[in-house]
Design an enzyme around this catalytic site. Sequence first.
Site, PDB file in Angstrom:
ATOM      1  N   SER A 142       0.819  -1.212   0.000  1.00  0.00           N
ATOM      2  CA  SER A 142       0.000   0.000   0.000  1.00  0.00           C
ATOM      3  C   SER A 142       0.849   1.257   0.000  1.00  0.00           C
ATOM      4  CB  SER A 142      -0.868   0.041   1.268  1.00  0.00           C
ATOM      5  OG  SER A 142      -1.704  -1.071   1.332  1.00  0.00           O
ATOM      6  N   GLU A 175      -3.765   0.144  -9.011  1.00  0.00           N
ATOM      7  CA  GLU A 175      -2.685   1.112  -9.193  1.00  0.00           C
ATOM      8  C   GLU A 175      -1.446   0.333  -9.615  1.00  0.00           C
ATOM      9  OE1 GLU A 175      -1.961   4.983  -6.444  1.00  0.00           O
ATOM     10  OE2 GLU A 175      -2.321   3.144  -5.377  1.00  0.00           O
ATOM     11  N   ASN A 213      -3.124   5.976  -1.413  1.00  0.00           N
ATOM     12  CA  ASN A 213      -2.972   6.169   0.034  1.00  0.00           C
ATOM     13  C   ASN A 213      -2.322   7.487   0.413  1.00  0.00           C
ATOM     14  OD1 ASN A 213      -4.296   3.968   1.320  1.00  0.00           O
ATOM     15  ND2 ASN A 213      -2.841   2.659   0.252  1.00  0.00           N
TER      16      ASN A 213
HETATM   17  P1  NAD Z   1      -3.679  -9.489   6.178  1.00  0.00           P
HETATM   18  O1  NAD Z   1      -3.176  -9.189   7.547  1.00  0.00           O
HETATM   19  O2  NAD Z   1      -5.126  -9.807   5.978  1.00  0.00           O
HETATM   20  O3  NAD Z   1      -2.850 -10.699   5.529  1.00  0.00           O
HETATM   21  C1  NAD Z   1      -1.456 -10.741   5.494  1.00  0.00           C
HETATM   22  C2  NAD Z   1      -1.085 -12.214   5.306  1.00  0.00           C
HETATM   23  O4  NAD Z   1       0.336 -12.311   5.073  1.00  0.00           O
HETATM   24  C3  NAD Z   1      -1.383 -13.090   6.539  1.00  0.00           C
HETATM   25  O5  NAD Z   1      -2.211 -14.175   6.154  1.00  0.00           O
HETATM   26  C4  NAD Z   1       0.004 -13.562   6.984  1.00  0.00           C
HETATM   27  O6  NAD Z   1      -0.024 -14.881   7.527  1.00  0.00           O
HETATM   28  C5  NAD Z   1       0.767 -13.513   5.676  1.00  0.00           C
HETATM   29  N1  NAD Z   1       2.220 -13.466   5.806  1.00  0.00           N
HETATM   30  C6  NAD Z   1       2.973 -12.757   6.674  1.00  0.00           C
HETATM   31  N2  NAD Z   1       4.274 -13.010   6.460  1.00  0.00           N
HETATM   32  C7  NAD Z   1       4.350 -13.883   5.430  1.00  0.00           C
HETATM   33  C8  NAD Z   1       5.426 -14.522   4.745  1.00  0.00           C
HETATM   34  N3  NAD Z   1       6.683 -14.311   5.089  1.00  0.00           N
HETATM   35  N4  NAD Z   1       5.125 -15.379   3.738  1.00  0.00           N
HETATM   36  C9  NAD Z   1       3.842 -15.631   3.389  1.00  0.00           C
HETATM   37  N5  NAD Z   1       2.780 -15.050   4.008  1.00  0.00           N
HETATM   38  C10 NAD Z   1       3.045 -14.187   4.999  1.00  0.00           C
HETATM   39  O7  NAD Z   1      -3.247  -8.233   5.300  1.00  0.00           O
HETATM   40  P2  NAD Z   1      -3.933  -7.677   3.940  1.00  0.00           P
HETATM   41  O8  NAD Z   1      -4.945  -6.677   4.303  1.00  0.00           O
HETATM   42  O9  NAD Z   1      -4.293  -8.833   3.077  1.00  0.00           O
HETATM   43  O10 NAD Z   1      -2.706  -6.880   3.315  1.00  0.00           O
HETATM   44  C11 NAD Z   1      -1.684  -7.521   2.592  1.00  0.00           C
HETATM   45  C12 NAD Z   1      -0.931  -6.479   1.766  1.00  0.00           C
HETATM   46  O11 NAD Z   1      -1.844  -5.805   0.897  1.00  0.00           O
HETATM   47  C13 NAD Z   1      -0.241  -5.400   2.588  1.00  0.00           C
HETATM   48  O12 NAD Z   1       0.948  -5.029   1.953  1.00  0.00           O
HETATM   49  C14 NAD Z   1      -1.249  -4.262   2.542  1.00  0.00           C
HETATM   50  O13 NAD Z   1      -0.673  -3.000   2.742  1.00  0.00           O
HETATM   51  C15 NAD Z   1      -1.778  -4.413   1.125  1.00  0.00           C
HETATM   52  N6  NAD Z   1      -3.100  -3.848   0.870  1.00  0.00           N
HETATM   53  C16 NAD Z   1      -4.078  -3.942   1.812  1.00  0.00           C
HETATM   54  C17 NAD Z   1      -5.331  -3.389   1.547  1.00  0.00           C
HETATM   55  C18 NAD Z   1      -6.451  -3.491   2.550  1.00  0.00           C
HETATM   56  O14 NAD Z   1      -7.466  -2.842   2.384  1.00  0.00           O
HETATM   57  N7  NAD Z   1      -6.295  -4.285   3.606  1.00  0.00           N
HETATM   58  C19 NAD Z   1      -5.579  -2.756   0.322  1.00  0.00           C
HETATM   59  C20 NAD Z   1      -4.569  -2.718  -0.639  1.00  0.00           C
HETATM   60  C21 NAD Z   1      -3.324  -3.243  -0.349  1.00  0.00           C
END
Ligand code: NAD
Length: 305
Positions: A142, A175, A213
């Site tokens: 993000s 994006e 963001n």
């Molecule tokens: P989340 O907390 O729901 O999921 C993250 C996942 O990553 C977890 O299941 C965790 O077990 C896993 N993980 C952690 N370390 C790991 C590793 N070394 N190898 C494999 N898996 C691993 O988070 P999310 O909301 O899905 O966000 C994930 C990414 O997407 C982040 O970079 C976030 O900034 C980005 N993002 C989030 C949103 C949102 O609205 N939540 C929107 C766009 C982008």
Amino acid sequence: MTTTDAPAAAPSATPTIPASPADVREVLVVGAGQMGSGIAQVFAQAGRRVLLADVSAAQLERAKAGIAKSAGRLHEKGRLSAEQHAGATEQVTYLEGLDGADLTGVDLAVEAATEHLETKLAIFADLDARVPDGAVLATNTSSISITTIAAATQRPQHVVGMHFMNPVPVLELVEVISGLETTDAALELVMALARDIGKTPVHSQDVPGFIANRILLPMINEAFFVLGEGIGDAEGIDAVMRMGMAHPMGPLALADLIGLDTCLAIAEVLHRDLGEDKYRPAPLLRRYVAAGRLGRKSGRGVFEY
Ligand code: NAD
């Protein structure tokens, strides 16, 4: 001539990335949280073989159930064909870690793990060693610098930001962010691929928070200041933005959907990397995260679920 003074092998040719979206047949998604599972779903719906990996077996179970539920609902509403629905439910292979997995067919890897710099750097160094030289590496970060993530690999020219929106199966925007070394070919492939799976790409330069963001997070952060200062209550703040500004969700409910830990991580990147006090994370946001109130994913954030 002895073997010791044999001429060095010619340097290997620059690896060739897929020429077109149709050449991206197998996609590895790393991180099966709310974003990774949605990303796996949209690629599988679009006819790609998908490998979805996470360090947590429980998270993989949740991802599988979530994909079945989301694809089922979209199919019932007539927004997914039977074929797309079958893709989402049958074309995803779930992997607990990458050890032992056959990654020789991977054309694109999309990282969607926790928004934490060290985690992403470790994943990219590892992916670089595991997937074919011609594969493109993308991150769903993000806010973290694509250039910094790319520098953890030997192929920074083929690292691209591919930032999907939440919920991924529903929202159209992606994006696409080019880092300092990203080639036009890699950027254009990811832009075309986004269109090919039914999304609309918008290009952003690699600046903290990119476009989305840089604008959204300061608004959400300000809503936490307003709440923390007692200017209004949570329902009132969200009602003002929904009914007064025509936002489909209030900023606090949206923060709960994104995850308050993710919001705080983004706010910290904006504050640190842009270096301006106006991006300082709201103390109340920090306190919720410290208390484990992460939003919908933990059952409680600003609101209860
Ligand atoms: P989340 O907390 O729901 O999921 C993250 C996942 O990553 C977890 O299941 C965790 O077990 C896993 N993980 C952690 N370390 C790991 C590793 N070394 N190898 C494999 N898996 C691993 O988070 P999310 O909301 O899905 O966000 C994930 C990414 O997407 C982040 O970079 C976030 O900034 C980005 N993002 C989030 C949103 C949102 O609205 N939540 C929107 C766009 C982008």
